[in-house]
Enzyme design. Sequence first.
Site, PDB file in Angstrom:
ATOM      1  N   ASP A   1       0.852  -1.183   0.000  1.00 11.63           N
ATOM      2  CA  ASP A   1       0.000   0.000   0.000  1.00 11.63           C
ATOM      3  C   ASP A   1       0.892   1.238   0.000  1.00 11.63           C
ATOM      4  OD1 ASP A   1      -2.332   1.464   0.075  1.00 11.63           O
ATOM      5  OD2 ASP A   1      -2.567   1.343   2.243  1.00 11.63           O
TER       6      ASP A   1
ATOM      7  N   ASP B   1      -3.322   2.619  -5.907  1.00 11.22           N
ATOM      8  CA  ASP B   1      -2.248   2.733  -4.918  1.00 11.22           C
ATOM      9  C   ASP B   1      -1.992   1.465  -4.119  1.00 11.22           C
ATOM     10  OD1 ASP B   1      -4.604   2.764  -3.517  1.00 11.22           O
ATOM     11  OD2 ASP B   1      -4.069   4.453  -2.226  1.00 11.22           O
ATOM     12  N   GLU B   2      -2.536   0.327  -4.526  1.00 12.09           N
ATOM     13  CA  GLU B   2      -2.306  -0.895  -3.758  1.00 12.09           C
ATOM     14  C   GLU B   2      -2.338  -2.121  -4.663  1.00 12.09           C
ATOM     15  OE1 GLU B   2      -5.427  -2.259  -1.088  1.00 12.09           O
ATOM     16  OE2 GLU B   2      -6.817  -0.815  -1.973  1.00 12.09           O
TER      17      GLU B   2
END
EC number: 2.7.7.7
Length: 383
Positions: free
Chosen positions: A12, A127-128
């Site tokens: 993350d 974003d992950e």
Amino acid sequence: MSSHGSLIAHLDMDAFYASVELLRYPELRGQPVVIGGGSDAAPIVQPDGTRVYKRLRDYVGRGVVTTSTYEARALGVFSAMGIMKAARLAPDAVLLPTDFTAYRHYSGLFKSAVATIAPEIENRGIDEIYIDLNAYKDDAQGIARRIKQAVHEATGLSCSIGLAPNKLLAKICSDLEKPNGLTILTAAEIPTRIWPLSVKKINGIGPKAAAKLATLNIHTIAELAACDAGVLQENFGRSYSAWLMRVAQGIDERQIVTYSEPKSVSRETTFERDLHARQDRAELSALFTHLCERVAGDLVRKNVVGRTVGIKLRYTDFSIVTRDSTLEWPTDDPIAIRQAAGECLRRVPLDRRFRLLGVRIGSLSPKDATAMRPAEQQRLFES
């Protein structure tokens, strides 16, 4: 555990959107910064090259916070919060506009960097990602550190990684030592390291479910694991209570999915408090528009367009209602999605409060000339 022996990583990026902005505006490091304004929130460059930033105290409108730095979060400002409310909590915080083009660029950079080391990746958003590390069990910590270094070298940004036997636990772990954390968990450590945590740490237990669990004197994952199954079913229904029982024991049978054709794109949010369509119209309108914009951004990132727009509401009694509408032409335009979603919303009962709102678009197809309206195709040939 059915996933015994597996090794999954959840990566993350740390305060991703805000961190990208800090690359552009390094003088703001260490300050409370909120991302979510429109183009008018861009800083003003003075003749001497210095910048004058907009502050939350001067904001007037219905915008919603996209994300915030850790300094702003310490003041109570989080994503999906109305900017006007954020201004009351952190009036001196800097407000910046969102720049999804930049965020998608850095997203591609960090994912490419990870793929050079561990290519079995499941994309979970901008974003992950989840990473299958079963081939690297002999040096899991070393691989994780290599991945973190590669991400930093490619982007200048930090990330946090959780290593665990399954996706559920890996995601929990990636959040435990932010920012720039690395947390490793074995199945044997679940009682000592996972059970003492708040139930809110489990992805899928939102604020309202956590509040309802609190009325049953269930605050930690350990208390959830020890709860009587009948009590959970009576309060949450058969399906959700069964899921609660499994995740409290650290059970998650989902596998890494390295590739799939997107069938739909959706975004949803659980409110901090139950909202009413009429009494909370301004706040709901801003949240609704924000969801549509995020869906549109996902479509652009995936280079697809969609035709079937839908909405989802979860009322305070956890009942769910959905409505769909099919457009004449596929689109990735946030205004068109907002209009179609609004028409769907008018077809559901809005006389009682609800706790969750979601927007979805399906019937996806690649974004190319064949997916455009005839008028758009004509403009292309005329240009």
